[in-house]
Scaffold this active site. Structure first.
Site, PDB file in Angstrom:
ATOM      1  N   LYS A 156       0.780  -1.496  -0.046  1.00 23.75           N
ATOM      2  CA  LYS A 156       0.115  -0.088  -0.054  1.00 23.75           C
ATOM      3  C   LYS A 156       0.872   1.230   0.021  1.00 23.75           C
ATOM      4  O   LYS A 156       1.580   1.612   0.969  1.00 23.75           O
ATOM      5  CB  LYS A 156      -0.926   0.000   1.249  1.00 23.75           C
ATOM      6  CG  LYS A 156      -1.919   1.061   1.008  1.00 23.75           C
ATOM      7  CD  LYS A 156      -2.557   1.646   2.461  1.00 23.75           C
ATOM      8  CE  LYS A 156      -1.769   2.990   2.767  1.00 23.75           C
ATOM      9  NZ  LYS A 156      -2.051   4.177   1.886  1.00 23.75           N
ATOM     10  N   GLU A 231       9.487   1.166  11.092  1.00 26.53           N
ATOM     11  CA  GLU A 231      10.396   2.312  10.617  1.00 26.53           C
ATOM     12  C   GLU A 231       9.888   3.682  10.947  1.00 26.53           C
ATOM     13  O   GLU A 231       9.062   3.927  10.112  1.00 26.53           O
ATOM     14  CB  GLU A 231      11.089   1.883   9.570  1.00 26.53           C
ATOM     15  CG  GLU A 231      12.506   2.391   9.098  1.00 26.53           C
ATOM     16  CD  GLU A 231      12.671   3.784   8.841  1.00 26.53           C
ATOM     17  OE1 GLU A 231      12.611   4.910   9.893  1.00 26.53           O
ATOM     18  OE2 GLU A 231      12.400   4.351   7.652  1.00 26.53           O
ATOM     19  N   CYS A 265      13.486  10.448   7.403  1.00 26.93           N
ATOM     20  CA  CYS A 265      13.615  10.290   8.611  1.00 26.93           C
ATOM     21  C   CYS A 265      14.991  10.065   9.418  1.00 26.93           C
ATOM     22  O   CYS A 265      15.190  10.014  10.412  1.00 26.93           O
ATOM     23  CB  CYS A 265      12.892   8.664   8.887  1.00 26.93           C
ATOM     24  SG  CYS A 265      13.518   7.428   7.803  1.00 26.93           S
ATOM     25  N   GLU A 357       9.832  15.704  15.436  1.00 23.52           N
ATOM     26  CA  GLU A 357      10.293  15.699  13.961  1.00 23.52           C
ATOM     27  C   GLU A 357       9.374  16.748  13.108  1.00 23.52           C
ATOM     28  O   GLU A 357       8.125  16.412  12.984  1.00 23.52           O
ATOM     29  CB  GLU A 357       9.955  14.109  13.685  1.00 23.52           C
ATOM     30  CG  GLU A 357      10.385  13.905  11.959  1.00 23.52           C
ATOM     31  CD  GLU A 357      10.046  12.521  11.950  1.00 23.52           C
ATOM     32  OE1 GLU A 357       9.100  12.065  12.091  1.00 23.52           O
ATOM     33  OE2 GLU A 357      11.370  11.770  11.148  1.00 23.52           O
TER      34      GLU A 357
HETATM   35  P1  NDP Z   1       1.339   8.378   8.484  1.00 25.39           P
HETATM   36  O1  NDP Z   1       2.057   7.432   9.434  1.00 25.39           O
HETATM   37  O2  NDP Z   1       0.009   8.833   8.652  1.00 25.39           O
HETATM   38  O3  NDP Z   1       1.229   7.544   6.868  1.00 25.39           O
HETATM   39  C1  NDP Z   1       2.288   6.527   6.658  1.00 25.39           C
HETATM   40  C2  NDP Z   1       1.632   5.491   5.803  1.00 25.39           C
HETATM   41  O4  NDP Z   1       0.623   4.804   6.687  1.00 25.39           O
HETATM   42  C3  NDP Z   1       0.718   6.088   4.363  1.00 25.39           C
HETATM   43  O5  NDP Z   1       0.781   4.840   3.450  1.00 25.39           O
HETATM   44  C4  NDP Z   1      -0.667   6.105   5.241  1.00 25.39           C
HETATM   45  O6  NDP Z   1      -1.720   6.045   4.226  1.00 25.39           O
HETATM   46  C5  NDP Z   1      -0.559   4.878   6.350  1.00 25.39           C
HETATM   47  N1  NDP Z   1      -1.473   4.652   7.182  1.00 25.39           N
HETATM   48  C6  NDP Z   1      -2.115   5.784   7.784  1.00 25.39           C
HETATM   49  N2  NDP Z   1      -3.010   5.702   8.866  1.00 25.39           N
HETATM   50  C7  NDP Z   1      -2.912   4.260   8.776  1.00 25.39           C
HETATM   51  C8  NDP Z   1      -3.640   3.228   9.669  1.00 25.39           C
HETATM   52  N3  NDP Z   1      -4.641   3.538  10.773  1.00 25.39           N
HETATM   53  N4  NDP Z   1      -3.562   1.911   9.449  1.00 25.39           N
HETATM   54  C9  NDP Z   1      -2.664   1.710   8.634  1.00 25.39           C
HETATM   55  N5  NDP Z   1      -2.037   2.541   7.610  1.00 25.39           N
HETATM   56  C10 NDP Z   1      -1.932   3.743   8.000  1.00 25.39           C
HETATM   57  O7  NDP Z   1       2.500   9.607   8.051  1.00 25.39           O
HETATM   58  P2  NDP Z   1       2.120  11.075   7.464  1.00 25.39           P
HETATM   59  O8  NDP Z   1       1.800  10.752   6.119  1.00 25.39           O
HETATM   60  O9  NDP Z   1       0.407  11.533   8.004  1.00 25.39           O
HETATM   61  O10 NDP Z   1       2.932  12.078   8.064  1.00 25.39           O
HETATM   62  C11 NDP Z   1       3.019  12.404   9.264  1.00 25.39           C
HETATM   63  C12 NDP Z   1       4.471  12.502   9.993  1.00 25.39           C
HETATM   64  O11 NDP Z   1       4.706  11.355  10.091  1.00 25.39           O
HETATM   65  C13 NDP Z   1       5.513  13.327   9.175  1.00 25.39           C
HETATM   66  O12 NDP Z   1       5.234  14.608   9.283  1.00 25.39           O
HETATM   67  C14 NDP Z   1       6.736  12.749   9.782  1.00 25.39           C
HETATM   68  O13 NDP Z   1       7.042  13.361  10.741  1.00 25.39           O
HETATM   69  C15 NDP Z   1       6.141  11.513   9.993  1.00 25.39           C
HETATM   70  N6  NDP Z   1       6.856  10.387   8.928  1.00 25.39           N
HETATM   71  C16 NDP Z   1       7.912   9.721   8.941  1.00 25.39           C
HETATM   72  C17 NDP Z   1       8.266   8.708   8.366  1.00 25.39           C
HETATM   73  C18 NDP Z   1       9.362   8.016   8.102  1.00 25.39           C
HETATM   74  O14 NDP Z   1      10.120   7.785   7.105  1.00 25.39           O
HETATM   75  N7  NDP Z   1       9.837   7.468   9.223  1.00 25.39           N
HETATM   76  C19 NDP Z   1       7.545   8.680   6.862  1.00 25.39           C
HETATM   77  C20 NDP Z   1       6.544   9.864   6.765  1.00 25.39           C
HETATM   78  C21 NDP Z   1       5.800  10.383   7.623  1.00 25.39           C
HETATM   79  P3  NDP Z   1      -2.143   7.560   3.693  1.00 25.39           P
HETATM   80  O15 NDP Z   1      -1.341   8.394   3.799  1.00 25.39           O
HETATM   81  O16 NDP Z   1      -2.412   7.075   2.085  1.00 25.39           O
HETATM   82  O17 NDP Z   1      -3.627   7.512   4.308  1.00 25.39           O
END
Ligand code: NDP
Length: 455
Positions: A156, A231, A265, A357
């Site tokens: 996904k 991660e 990250c 972050e």
């Molecule tokens: P999220 O954790 O919301 O999203 C990451 C992935 O998880 C996306 O594919 C999202 O889907 C999916 N997701 C969201 N909610 C659920 C759920 N309840 N169950 C299963 N999958 C889910 O990150 P955000 O995009 O909202 O980013 C927010 C913050 O997170 C950033 O500002 C940053 O601080 C951090 N982040 C850290 C990352 C890293 O590399 N460690 C990467 C991205 C974000 P969808 O978005 O399609 O709804």
């Protein structure tokens, strides 16, 4: 409920570039059923054949690197040079794990009255949930070792960046990976992602994203004793000692935090500088920050593109208190979700700019006196993913690396990720490790069989 379409937008100019299906929970469940059926035959594919299919997948990706990179530039605003590295990384990961298929075996353990053998068996269909910041590499760090171990994959992508994942799904089929072994299901985290987490047929979730969603996934998975690899975020330190090569340390510090517009990250978003060289270092650092080329990411010269969405830019902006800004780089005017490289100083470690972050091109600078204080400041964080140490004293480099609670550290470098070495975090930065030689093991059950020699 039938599926709808959602718009995919280019963050560099805000134009709509595509529309993609928003799958429902029911459609996701059907994809998981197909994954379960495909698993029954994929796990039985002879190792040499599975290795050949992964090699083929790698070569197919390699021959489409430019196309994949162009898609990523348009969908994610990544610079073209980064996007080419990212597409090549997928090919490298697949090639590396194609080599592990025929080496993934159990062992014979000496016991009395018989022979004891362990077998490594693939755990089943795996769900891989990917964020928007590095859509291609992060997906492959999950699906490369999972496919090598004999698992099937439901991937996904994040709703805002689905295009390269869709193309990788097509390339897998082109490379001969059997239908339904590698499926891409687009849609939202709450519908597609959560259905994958809750479905009992999915035996492991590999998640990269925010700590909040990671912790929710771990709680939901616990009800089924489902495995998770998480991660999550980071707030990594870049520590500059007074014996460092200051020119190199200052010249490389901007890319260590502003690469991918800070949406990384592993971003070294806390710069710790020894007070005895603070002025000398900051003079060079300011020049380097002001020289970062923030421009159209499709240009070869571009070093930094836009942020991913307007709402994410608002989130980054909400952190920045202008009175604390030491200096900034430049950024184009709109359209596009641009934000300049921004350097913050004079804050206490309790400040949210030091602790949270931000996931944007914002770095804080803090002075330290000695090694102990540097380690204490680096560890004064809920996170522990990456970090850099700049010193000409290798003994100090190693001492500090051992003292910092973080999964990936580099001395006189900002390297964080190599497909052949383990990657993951301490504390709130995650659970488990991806990549490296042992990754396929994390997609296997170990079965122990004892054969009596007494009859
Ligand atoms: P999220 O954790 O919301 O999203 C990451 C992935 O998880 C996306 O594919 C999202 O889907 C999916 N997701 C969201 N909610 C659920 C759920 N309840 N169950 C299963 N999958 C889910 O990150 P955000 O995009 O909202 O980013 C927010 C913050 O997170 C950033 O500002 C940053 O601080 C951090 N982040 C850290 C990352 C890293 O590399 N460690 C990467 C991205 C974000 P969808 O978005 O399609 O709804």
């Amino acid at each position: 409920m039938s599926s709808s379409l959602f718009d995919v937008v280019n963050p560099s100019n805000e134009s709509q570039i595509s529309q993609v299906v928003r799958n429902t929970p029911e459609q996701t469940s059907r994809a998981i059923e197909r994954s379960t059926s495909a698993f029954a035959s994929w796990k039985l594919v002879p190792p040499s054949q599975r290795a050949a299919l992964l090699r083929n997948f790698s070569e197919t990706v390699r021959s489409h690197v430019k196309e994949l990179a162009d898609i990523e530039v348009a969908n994610s605003g990544h610079t073209i040079s980064n996007a080419i590295w990212e597409a090549n990384n997928v090919a490298d990961v697949l090639a590396y794990y194609s080599g592990s298929v025929e080496r993934l075996g159990g062992r014979e353990i000496p016991v009395a009255q018989g022979i004891d053998i362990t077998f490594k068996e693939p755990i089943g269909p795996v769900g891989i949930i990917v964020p928007w910041n590095f859509p291609m590499p992060i997906a492959s760090w999950g699906f490369g070792p999972a496919l090598a171990a004999g698992c099937t994959v439901v991937l996904k992508p994040a709703e805002v960046t689905p295009l390269t994942a869709i193309r990788l799904g097509e390339l897998a089929l082109e490379a001969g990976i059997p239908e339904d072994v590698f499926q891409v299901v687009t849609g939202s985290g709450s519908d597609v992602g959560e259905t994958m987490v809750l479905d009992r047929a999915i035996r492991k979730i590999v998640f990269t994203g925010s700590s909040a969603v990671g912790s929710r996934i771990q709680r939901l998975a616990a009800d089924q004793i489902k495995r998770v690899t998480l991660e999550l975020g980071g707030k990594s330190a870049n520590i500059i000692f007074d014996d460092a090569d200051l020119d190199k340390a200052a010249a490389s510090a901007p890319s260590s935090v502003f690469d991918n517009a800070g949406q990384d990250c592993c971003a070294r978003s806390r710069l710790l500088v020894q007070e005895s060289i603070y002025d000398k270092f900051m003079e060079r650092f300011e020049e380097a920050v002001k020289g970062v080329r923030v421009e159209d990411p499709s240009l070869e010269t571009s070093q930094m593109g836009p942020l991913i969405t307007a709402s994410h830019r608002e989130s980054v902006r909400s952190y920045v208190d202008e009175s604390l800004v030491l200096f900034k780089g430049s950024a184009p005017e709109g359209p596009g979700f641009w934000y300049p490289p921004t350097v913050i100083g004079g804050i206490d470690p309790s400040h949210r700019l030091f602790r949270e972050e931000i996931f944007g091109p914002v770095v804080t600078v803090t002075k330290f006196k000695d090694e102990q204080e540097a380690i204490a400041l680096a560890n004064d964080s809920d996170y522990g993913l990456s970090g850099s140490i700049w010193t000409s004293n290798l003994g100090r480099g190693l001492r500090v690396a051992r003292g910092v609670q973080s999964g990936n550290l580099s001395v006189n470098s900002h390297s964080s990720v190599r497909y052949s070495t383990p990657f993951g975090g301490y504390k709130m930065s995650g659970l488990g490790r991806e990549l490296g030689p042992d990754a396929p093991d994390s997609f296997c059950e170990v079965k122990n069989v004892f054969i009596s020699t007494e009859i």
